[in-house]
Motif scaffolding. Structure first.
Motif, PDB file in Angstrom:
ATOM      1  N   SER A 179       0.597  -1.155   0.128  1.00  0.00           N
ATOM      2  CA  SER A 179       0.054  -0.011   0.198  1.00  0.00           C
ATOM      3  C   SER A 179       0.764   1.041   0.099  1.00  0.00           C
ATOM      4  N   THR A 180       1.840   1.277  -0.827  1.00  0.00           N
ATOM      5  CA  THR A 180       2.613   2.683  -0.979  1.00  0.00           C
ATOM      6  C   THR A 180       1.794   3.378  -1.911  1.00  0.00           C
ATOM      7  N   PRO A 181       2.007   4.891  -1.731  1.00  0.00           N
ATOM      8  CA  PRO A 181       1.043   5.873  -2.537  1.00  0.00           C
ATOM      9  C   PRO A 181       1.088   5.477  -3.817  1.00  0.00           C
ATOM     10  N   GLU A 182       2.286   5.006  -4.453  1.00  0.00           N
ATOM     11  CA  GLU A 182       2.441   4.842  -5.858  1.00  0.00           C
ATOM     12  C   GLU A 182       1.473   3.655  -6.228  1.00  0.00           C
ATOM     13  N   GLU A 183       1.300   2.416  -5.358  1.00  0.00           N
ATOM     14  CA  GLU A 183       0.562   1.576  -5.619  1.00  0.00           C
ATOM     15  C   GLU A 183      -0.923   1.851  -5.434  1.00  0.00           C
ATOM     16  N   ILE A 184      -1.193   2.898  -4.541  1.00  0.00           N
ATOM     17  CA  ILE A 184      -3.034   3.070  -4.472  1.00  0.00           C
ATOM     18  C   ILE A 184      -2.973   4.032  -6.050  1.00  0.00           C
ATOM     19  N   ALA A 185      -1.958   4.670  -6.361  1.00  0.00           N
ATOM     20  CA  ALA A 185      -2.460   5.667  -7.516  1.00  0.00           C
ATOM     21  C   ALA A 185      -2.629   4.456  -8.676  1.00  0.00           C
ATOM     22  N   ALA A 186      -1.797   3.574  -8.881  1.00  0.00           N
ATOM     23  CA  ALA A 186      -1.921   2.466  -9.793  1.00  0.00           C
ATOM     24  C   ALA A 186      -3.235   1.627  -9.614  1.00  0.00           C
ATOM     25  N   LEU A 187      -3.684   1.492  -8.616  1.00  0.00           N
ATOM     26  CA  LEU A 187      -4.882   0.673  -8.315  1.00  0.00           C
ATOM     27  C   LEU A 187      -6.147   1.616  -8.740  1.00  0.00           C
ATOM     28  N   GLN A 188      -5.855   2.896  -8.466  1.00  0.00           N
ATOM     29  CA  GLN A 188      -7.143   3.787  -8.836  1.00  0.00           C
ATOM     30  C   GLN A 188      -7.149   3.980 -10.293  1.00  0.00           C
ATOM     31  N   GLN A 189      -6.000   3.993 -10.890  1.00  0.00           N
ATOM     32  CA  GLN A 189      -5.841   4.339 -12.346  1.00  0.00           C
ATOM     33  C   GLN A 189      -6.606   3.087 -12.989  1.00  0.00           C
ATOM     34  N   ARG A 190      -6.455   1.715 -12.578  1.00  0.00           N
ATOM     35  CA  ARG A 190      -6.805   0.505 -13.099  1.00  0.00           C
ATOM     36  C   ARG A 190      -8.289   0.624 -12.975  1.00  0.00           C
ATOM     37  N   ARG A 191      -8.758   1.015 -11.950  1.00  0.00           N
ATOM     38  CA  ARG A 191     -10.418   1.110 -11.409  1.00  0.00           C
ATOM     39  C   ARG A 191     -11.122   1.904 -12.272  1.00  0.00           C
ATOM     40  N   THR A 192     -10.345   3.245 -12.594  1.00  0.00           N
ATOM     41  CA  THR A 192     -10.992   4.047 -13.456  1.00  0.00           C
ATOM     42  C   THR A 192     -11.084   3.490 -14.834  1.00  0.00           C
ATOM     43  N   ARG A 193      -9.982   2.841 -15.219  1.00  0.00           N
ATOM     44  CA  ARG A 193     -10.303   2.248 -16.662  1.00  0.00           C
ATOM     45  C   ARG A 193     -10.947   1.390 -16.859  1.00  0.00           C
TER      46      ARG A 193
END
Length: 117
Positions: A96-110
């Protein structure tokens, strides 16, 4: 479905639930780091005030005059408990690093934009 006495398995969670758990953990970790920063700043200020008052009173060599040690002890226990609770609540499958959270949110948005379930 797990019985009431069984803990739910992380493998039974949907990707959205894992993403949400990772996001909550990242928020909790960020709050903990803020508390540690406040602790360090507060203790520095308390120690400096204690040092200045002890020097001006001529009691810097007396153990009883160092009241900031008690604040250090009490506040350290609070920080340690907060860190332990954070450690207990960590997700087992993500750091749960901030980078991983951002990647997860981008995947969810896509995924949401493409209409996938």
């Amino acid at each position: 479905m797990p019985t009431p006495t069984e803990a739910p398995s992380r493998h039974d969670e949907s990707p959205d639930e894992r993403d949400e758990a990772a996001r909550r953990y990242a928020d909790q970790r960020r709050a903990f780091h803020g508390h540690v920063g406040g602790f360090a700043t507060g203790m520095f200020i308390m120690f400096a005030v204690n040092l200045v008052t002890n020097i001006s009173a001529g009691s810097a060599d007396e153990w009883d005059a160092w009241w900031s040690v008690w604040a250090l002890l009490g506040w350290s226990i609070g920080i340690a408990v907060h860190g332990f609770v954070l450690w207990l609540n960590r997700p087992s499958d993500a750091s749960s690093t901030p980078e991983e959270i951002a990647a997860l949110q981008q995947r969810r948005t896509r995924r949401d934009d493409s209409g996938e379930n």
